[in-house]
Design a protein around this motif. Structure first.
Motif, PDB file in Angstrom:
ATOM      1  N   TRP A 115       0.972  -1.192  -0.006  1.00  0.00           N
ATOM      2  CA  TRP A 115      -0.092   0.028  -0.097  1.00  0.00           C
ATOM      3  C   TRP A 115       0.800   1.177  -0.188  1.00  0.00           C
ATOM      4  CZ3 TRP A 115      -0.928   4.083   3.261  1.00  0.00           C
ATOM      5  CH2 TRP A 115      -2.108   4.975   3.115  1.00  0.00           C
ATOM      6  N   LEU A 116       1.846   1.079   0.855  1.00  0.00           N
ATOM      7  CA  LEU A 116       2.741   2.421   0.813  1.00  0.00           C
ATOM      8  C   LEU A 116       3.538   2.670  -0.417  1.00  0.00           C
ATOM      9  CD1 LEU A 116       4.756   1.948   4.396  1.00  0.00           C
ATOM     10  CD2 LEU A 116       3.126   3.944   3.645  1.00  0.00           C
ATOM     11  N   ALA A 117       3.762   1.565  -1.259  1.00  0.00           N
ATOM     12  CA  ALA A 117       4.558   1.676  -2.538  1.00  0.00           C
ATOM     13  C   ALA A 117       3.619   2.361  -3.343  1.00  0.00           C
ATOM     14  CB  ALA A 117       4.731   0.509  -3.038  1.00  0.00           C
ATOM     15  N   ARG A 118       2.286   2.407  -3.097  1.00  0.00           N
ATOM     16  CA  ARG A 118       1.309   3.074  -4.273  1.00  0.00           C
ATOM     17  C   ARG A 118       0.471   4.296  -3.652  1.00  0.00           C
ATOM     18  NH1 ARG A 118      -1.401  -1.819  -3.228  1.00  0.00           N
ATOM     19  NH2 ARG A 118      -3.329  -1.514  -2.101  1.00  0.00           N
ATOM     20  N   CYS A 119       0.951   4.501  -2.593  1.00  0.00           N
ATOM     21  CA  CYS A 119       0.219   5.753  -1.793  1.00  0.00           C
ATOM     22  C   CYS A 119       0.627   6.939  -2.307  1.00  0.00           C
ATOM     23  CB  CYS A 119       0.619   5.443  -0.189  1.00  0.00           C
ATOM     24  SG  CYS A 119      -0.029   6.787   0.751  1.00  0.00           S
ATOM     25  N   ASP A 120      -0.311   7.789  -2.713  1.00  0.00           N
ATOM     26  CA  ASP A 120       0.196   9.126  -3.122  1.00  0.00           C
ATOM     27  C   ASP A 120      -0.746  10.205  -1.860  1.00  0.00           C
ATOM     28  OD1 ASP A 120      -2.740   8.848  -3.515  1.00  0.00           O
ATOM     29  OD2 ASP A 120      -2.592   9.356  -5.772  1.00  0.00           O
ATOM     30  N   ASP A 121      -0.910   9.960  -0.737  1.00  0.00           N
ATOM     31  CA  ASP A 121      -1.399  10.715   0.273  1.00  0.00           C
ATOM     32  C   ASP A 121      -0.306  10.994   1.236  1.00  0.00           C
ATOM     33  OD1 ASP A 121      -3.394  11.975   1.535  1.00  0.00           O
ATOM     34  OD2 ASP A 121      -4.794  10.603   1.949  1.00  0.00           O
ATOM     35  N   SER A 122      -0.512  11.855   1.964  1.00  0.00           N
ATOM     36  CA  SER A 122       0.365  12.203   2.996  1.00  0.00           C
ATOM     37  C   SER A 122      -0.312  12.748   4.472  1.00  0.00           C
ATOM     38  CB  SER A 122       1.372  13.441   2.790  1.00  0.00           C
ATOM     39  OG  SER A 122       0.435  14.637   2.629  1.00  0.00           O
ATOM     40  N   PHE A 123       0.515  12.067   5.449  1.00  0.00           N
ATOM     41  CA  PHE A 123      -0.187  12.436   6.736  1.00  0.00           C
ATOM     42  C   PHE A 123       0.903  12.969   7.773  1.00  0.00           C
ATOM     43  CE2 PHE A 123      -1.320   8.270   4.676  1.00  0.00           C
ATOM     44  CZ  PHE A 123      -2.562   8.472   4.823  1.00  0.00           C
ATOM     45  N   ASP A 124       0.393  13.508   8.864  1.00  0.00           N
ATOM     46  CA  ASP A 124       0.901  14.239   9.835  1.00  0.00           C
ATOM     47  C   ASP A 124       1.322  13.416  11.059  1.00  0.00           C
ATOM     48  OD1 ASP A 124      -0.121  17.031   8.715  1.00  0.00           O
ATOM     49  OD2 ASP A 124      -1.760  16.435   9.388  1.00  0.00           O
ATOM     50  N   ILE A 125       0.703  12.224  11.241  1.00  0.00           N
ATOM     51  CA  ILE A 125       1.026  11.371  12.191  1.00  0.00           C
ATOM     52  C   ILE A 125       0.806   9.842  11.706  1.00  0.00           C
ATOM     53  CG2 ILE A 125       0.403  10.618  14.581  1.00  0.00           C
ATOM     54  CD1 ILE A 125      -0.666  13.317  15.293  1.00  0.00           C
ATOM     55  N   ILE A 126       1.717   8.930  11.708  1.00  0.00           N
ATOM     56  CA  ILE A 126       1.667   7.637  11.490  1.00  0.00           C
ATOM     57  C   ILE A 126       1.868   6.530  12.653  1.00  0.00           C
ATOM     58  CG2 ILE A 126       2.753   5.763   9.943  1.00  0.00           C
ATOM     59  CD1 ILE A 126       3.123   8.187   7.797  1.00  0.00           C
ATOM     60  N   PHE A 127       1.261   5.730  12.920  1.00  0.00           N
ATOM     61  CA  PHE A 127       1.423   4.711  13.966  1.00  0.00           C
ATOM     62  C   PHE A 127       1.807   3.624  13.105  1.00  0.00           C
ATOM     63  CE2 PHE A 127      -2.508   7.277  15.221  1.00  0.00           C
ATOM     64  CZ  PHE A 127      -1.866   8.022  16.080  1.00  0.00           C
ATOM     65  N   VAL A 128       2.936   2.838  13.665  1.00  0.00           N
ATOM     66  CA  VAL A 128       3.579   1.649  13.031  1.00  0.00           C
ATOM     67  C   VAL A 128       3.816   0.553  14.152  1.00  0.00           C
ATOM     68  CG1 VAL A 128       5.740   0.605  12.069  1.00  0.00           C
ATOM     69  CG2 VAL A 128       4.642   2.866  11.260  1.00  0.00           C
ATOM     70  N   ASP A 129       2.968  -0.346  14.205  1.00  0.00           N
ATOM     71  CA  ASP A 129       3.017  -1.473  15.234  1.00  0.00           C
ATOM     72  C   ASP A 129       2.872  -2.875  14.562  1.00  0.00           C
ATOM     73  OD1 ASP A 129       2.965  -3.016  17.476  1.00  0.00           O
ATOM     74  OD2 ASP A 129       1.050  -1.998  18.272  1.00  0.00           O
ATOM     75  N   PRO A 130       3.707  -3.455  13.910  1.00  0.00           N
ATOM     76  CA  PRO A 130       3.422  -4.694  13.154  1.00  0.00           C
ATOM     77  C   PRO A 130       3.823  -5.734  14.064  1.00  0.00           C
ATOM     78  CG  PRO A 130       5.749  -3.777  12.450  1.00  0.00           C
ATOM     79  CD  PRO A 130       4.872  -2.616  13.388  1.00  0.00           C
ATOM     80  N   PRO A 131       3.621  -6.959  13.791  1.00  0.00           N
ATOM     81  CA  PRO A 131       3.971  -8.176  15.050  1.00  0.00           C
ATOM     82  C   PRO A 131       5.382  -8.073  15.153  1.00  0.00           C
ATOM     83  CG  PRO A 131       2.878  -8.992  13.194  1.00  0.00           C
ATOM     84  CD  PRO A 131       2.891  -7.388  12.630  1.00  0.00           C
ATOM     85  N   PHE A 132       5.733  -8.198  16.524  1.00  0.00           N
ATOM     86  CA  PHE A 132       7.483  -7.953  16.869  1.00  0.00           C
ATOM     87  C   PHE A 132       8.143  -8.819  15.980  1.00  0.00           C
ATOM     88  CE2 PHE A 132       6.280  -6.484  21.584  1.00  0.00           C
ATOM     89  CZ  PHE A 132       5.639  -5.444  21.029  1.00  0.00           C
TER      90      PHE A 132
END
Length: 199
Positions: free
Chosen positions: A120-137
């Motif tokens: 999804w990130l590879a094709r994302c053309d949007d931008s964000f002020d805050i991003i939360f990243v919490d994948p499986p450890f």
């Protein structure tokens, strides 16, 4: 805000957990999410600390809850005044539950996407002020995700990046980021990074 690129678990198809929104317009609301393998919503105490950190920035922010899982982080952000949140998760059970919960809350300023976060990130053309990243450890996804964010405009200049990981995992800080906060609780390490403004 729990998340996680998880594997389907048939036995857990009809098992549910609950997540409680701590503050804001939906304070105290409890929402159900499918208790699939690897999904561990960020606990109340960690969320309280995180949103104390974010308090000056959350009002009107555009957020991305990557590996959304229960959606605890993004829902908390929306409850506290974020303008919009994208929820991205690769499991249909999680995204279906998120859509149901957003409908229950009569929330129209969110979008739910079922997809691999990296794809999804590879094709994302949007931008964000805050991003939360919490994948499986144990997913091995931290460095690819952080590299993708460092090399794209998905996180806006001066934007904030929350990362939750195993406390034993020391993540390299990509060029262009500064670590603002770094704490541990239980087996979790949680950090807040900021993307530098270009000179």
């Amino acid at each position: 805000m729990g998340r996680h690129q998880r594997t389907p678990a048939n036995k857990a198809q009809h098992d549910y957990g609950t997540v409680r929104i701590i503050a804001g317009q939906w304070r105290g609301r409890k929402l159900r999410f499918p208790a699939t393998d690897g999904l561990r919503p960020t606990g109340d105490r960690l969320r309280e600390t995180l949103f104390n950190w974010l308090a000056p920035h959350i009002e009107g922010a555009r957020c991305l809850d990557a590996f959304a899982g229960s959606g605890a982080l993004g829902l908390e952000a929306l409850s506290r005044g974020a303008a919009h949140c994208h929820f991205v998760d690769n499991q249909r059970a999680a995204t279906d539950a998120l859509r149901d919960n957003l409908s229950t809350l009569t929330c129209n300023n969110a979008k739910v996407v079922q997809a691999s976060v990296l794809d999804w990130l590879a094709r994302c053309d949007d931008s964000f002020d805050i991003i939360f990243v919490d994948p499986p450890f144990s997913s091995g996804l931290y460095e690819p995700i952080l590299t993708a964010l460092a090399e794209s405009a998905t996180l806006r200049q001066n934007g904030l990046l929350y990362i939750e990981s195993d406390r034993k995992n020391t993540l390299p800080t990509p060029p262009g980021f500064t670590v603002l906060k770094d704490k541990t609780a239980g087996n979790a390490r949680y950090q807040l990074w900021q993307k530098h403004q270009h000179p």
